[in-house]
Design a protein around this motif. Structure first.
Motif: not given
Length: 328
Positions: A83-88
């Motif tokens: 979630e931190l990586r894909d911006g969620t």
């Protein structure tokens, strides 16, 4: 109004986290491996040592604890990292969800997934207790016997859950959710059906129905689940800053230190302070209380539950503090 919106955000994050956690292939594999390991143990055991069923009981609870910790790590660590990586996470925090509320929602979702795992594995341990070799006496037989029928049913339950998940996947439903849902429902159904049969496979009938499960296991298994929920809170705290690998290493270290927490109570003050936030595993591992027909004292069970709640609260405070200045 703001409180209502924040609560909605917390439950939305929790729901999404729980669904995603149960849907992961690694979650299915961990649950499948743990269940089959517990179910097969009494069938392949060559000798019975001491109290009948104790080896299966202790091995099952140990498997539930170790696999459950790895399960919680992947639910928390992998979910946070993705979630931190894909911006969620950034998108969720742009709305009415604050950072502490986001952390709380993540933990609630992980806790729900861990609870589903623990429910299934608790049934595996209970069924393994019935399968294990024990003395059995009827009008025509007296001796030690394994309940092979119960063992076969236990081994086949995950296969039936996999079949249900595969059938759901064909209809474009979520495989993991159907696997866990089917396994959670099939376990009590199988236990109820086995109640119509004796340990040697003889038909008992409705009048003599008896599932043959050890009801004393309920409290120790619930306390192992409580320990898993406390450890899940710490894995959530670690996951706010670390990737899955380091989270697994730290969580395993935390569990290992927990076996020495009781001994640290008599150590010097710095040592006691260092162990203050380490869950005392011995407070939750009360399987020995079942020896020779014993039960877990209600006071010990209540104290362990409160102790687990303290660790959850402490870990969530640490998680909120670590996530407050996390770069998204």
């Amino acid at each position: 109004m703001r409180l209502t919106a924040s609560l909605r955000g917390v439950f939305a994050v929790a729901r999404a986290t729980a669904l995603e956690s149960l849907q992961r292939p690694v979650s299915v594999l961990l649950a499948l491996a743990c269940f089959e390991l517990v179910a097969l143990q009494p069938l392949v055991q060559l000798h019975a040592f001491g109290e009948p069923g104790r080896l299966s009981r202790d091995a099952g609870m140990a498997s539930m604890l170790v696999f459950g910790l790895v399960f919680a790590v992947f639910c928390a660590g992998e979910g946070f990292a993705r979630e931190l990586r894909d911006g969620t996470a950034a998108a969720a925090l742009a709305g009415p969800v604050s950072r502490p509320a986001f952390v709380l929602g993540k933990y609630l979702g992980v806790a729900a997934a861990v609870a589903a795992f623990a429910w299934c594995q608790a049934w595996a341990v209970a069924l393994a207790g019935r399968t294990s070799e024990a003395f059995f006496e009827t009008a025509r037989f007296a001796g030690s016997i394994r309940d092979v029928g119960c063992g076969a049913a236990s081994v086949l339950l995950p296969a039936a859950a996999l079949a249900a998940g595969a059938a759901a996947d064909v209809r474009h439903r979520r495989f993991g959710l159907w696997f866990f849902g089917s396994l959670a429902a099939l376990c009590p159904v199988a236990a109820a059906a086995l109640g119509f049969f004796d340990r040697n496979g003889s038909w008992l009938g409705a009048a003599a129905w008896n599932p043959g499960l050890d009801a004393r296991l309920a409290v120790p298994l619930a306390l192992v689940a409580a320990l898993l929920l406390a450890l899940a809170a710490w894995t959530t705290a670690f996951a706010t800053r670390l990737q899955t690998g380091p989270v697994l290493a730290l969580s395993a270290l935390l569990l290992a230190l927990g076996f020495f927490a009781e001994a640290a109570r008599t150590a010097a003050l710095p040592v006691r302070a260092a162990f203050a936030l380490v869950p005392d595993v011995q407070s939750f591992w009360l399987a020995d209380a079942l020896r020779a027909g014993g039960t877990v004292p209600p006071g010990a069970a209540a104290g362990a539950a409160l102790y687990a709640a303290f660790h959850v609260a402490a870990a969530l405070c640490v998680a909120a503090a670590l996530f407050e200045n996390r770069d998204l």
